[in-house]
Design an enzyme around this catalytic site. Structure first.
Site, PDB file in Angstrom:
ATOM      1  CG  HIS A   1       0.293   6.161  -0.626  1.00 55.36           C
ATOM      2  ND1 HIS A   1      -0.804   6.653  -1.291  1.00 55.36           N
ATOM      3  CD2 HIS A   1      -0.199   5.520   0.476  1.00 55.36           C
ATOM      4  CE1 HIS A   1      -1.910   6.339  -0.634  1.00 55.36           C
ATOM      5  NE2 HIS A   1      -1.569   5.642   0.433  1.00 55.36           N
TER       6      HIS A   1
ATOM      7  CG  HIS B   1      -1.777   1.176   1.388  1.00 57.77           C
ATOM      8  ND1 HIS B   1      -3.075   1.206   0.951  1.00 57.77           N
ATOM      9  CD2 HIS B   1      -1.537   2.413   1.917  1.00 57.77           C
ATOM     10  CE1 HIS B   1      -3.608   2.390   1.199  1.00 57.77           C
ATOM     11  NE2 HIS B   1      -2.686   3.139   1.788  1.00 57.77           N
ATOM     12  CD  GLU B   2       2.008   3.680   3.693  1.00 59.51           C
ATOM     13  OE1 GLU B   2       2.455   4.746   3.212  1.00 59.51           O
ATOM     14  OE2 GLU B   2       0.912   3.610   4.278  1.00 59.51           O
TER      15      GLU B   2
END
Length: 352
Positions: free
Chosen positions: A24, A20-21
């Site tokens: 980003h 997920h990170e």
């Protein structure tokens, strides 16, 4: 093997948060936003090194990671900070995290289904003797929707029917034609074993399809959509009283569920297949839940982004950044409190 499954569950959860990170991070780099640090893991740093303007770290606790962008919550004066980016760049960076989780779920399902031989969906195999609407429904009808919910996979129809109250609307496929049957009533019927039960008079079985390449791709996508729908269905049940707080699980409950799957499987191959299927479910769930318009989540920040655009259109000014930061902070505190409550509940269940 229990310890192995526990470690695998913790690692899977950590990897999915790190993925997920990573979403980003990649989007931020693509948009030219300054990233001060990108970390795999949390807690004390085991290794750290700088490349260019970004510090890269591996940390001791394999429970996620973070992408620290310049000016995430306040204007630091840097033209490359997050808050100084335009609408589309901000939107891309925010949705990239959940997008990577969804993509991870798709890739896991593709790997699982690569060796599949047959896929199954729900169909009506027979009707109870007391069923009074013969002809509207017939054995062999493939169940397509139950009360508006798609039945993507075998087992979906039985689940939706079990949660239905006194009446249910059914959509089936017969000879490639979609047929809608409304307001089937729950009443007393005879089960296939001769016992009495209260339900809708349908005997639900499985419809088999060969696992061609096209079907593997179709069922990969349909399974991901089924996971998305499951989140929606669960939230509806939670708010309408069909489910309660006791039905929710946090990280501890997820680790426990994965461990139980591994221990109960007949073979190690079955165990790992079920564990990775559950990992795909968690990945898609993380994607959907993170896009809910809740402060501190990506969906909450997207919501504020849209509010900003509306405020610019109507009042020619944005919502002050300090107000957004305050709401996100409050949302984070509430969210952490909720997660703590669910975690205590999970731990309590383990000792029951």
């Amino acid at each position: 093997m229990t310890l192995v499954y526990v470690l695998a569950a913790i690692l899977i959860f950590g990897v999915l948060v790190a993925v997920h990170e990573l979403g980003h991070f990649l989007a931020a780099k693509l948009c030219g936003v300054r990233v001060n640090e990108f970390s795999i893991g949390m807690g004390p740093a085991l290794w750290s090194g700088k490349r260019g303007e970004t510090q890269y770290s591996f940390r001791a606790l394999p429970i996620g990671g973070f992408c620290a962008m310049e000016g995430e919550d306040e204007d630091t004066g840097d033209e490359r900070s997050f808050v100084r980016q335009g609408f589309w760049r901000k939107l891309l960076i925010l949705v990239a995290g959940p997008g990577m989780n969804f993509l991870a779920g798709i890739l896991i399902l593709l790997c699982i289904y690569a060796g599949a031989g047959t896929f199954y969906t729900d169909q009506i195999t027979d009707l109870a003797p007391e069923f009074s609407r013969q002809g509207e429904l017939m054995p062999g009808d493939r169940i397509y929707k139950v009360n508006g919910y798609r039945t993507y996979l075998a087992g979906d129809a039985s689940m939706f029917l079990s949660y239905a109250r006194d009446g249910v609307d059914l959509e089936v496929i017969r000879d490639r034609e979609h047929i809608v049957v409304q307001d089937l009533r729950r009443q007393e019927y005879t089960a296939q074993d001769g016992s009495a039960y209260r339900g809708f008079g349908l005997y639900v079985g499985r419809y088999a399809e060969e696992a061609t390449l096209g079907n593997k791709l179709k069922y990969t996508w349909n399974t991901a959509l089924d996971f998305v729908q499951l989140v929606r269905f669960s939230l509806v049940q939670l708010f309408t009283g069909g489910a309660s707080m006791e039905d929710l699980s946090g990280p501890v409950g997820i680790v426990s569920a994965i461990t139980e799957m591994g221990d109960q499987a007949e073979t190690q191959r079955d165990a790992w297949s079920q564990i990775f299927y559950f990992a795909a479910l968690i990945a898609v769930n993380l994607a959907v839940m993170n896009m809910l318009p809740i402060p501190a989540l990506d969906g909450g920040r997207v919501f504020f982004l849209l509010v900003d655009q509306l405020a610019l259109l109507l009042f020619k000014r944005k919502v002050p950044q300090r107000y957004q930061a305050a709401v996100n902070t409050a949302g984070f505190v509430v969210l952490m409190g909720f997660m703590l409550l669910v975690t205590f509940q999970d731990v309590f269940k383990l000792f029951q």
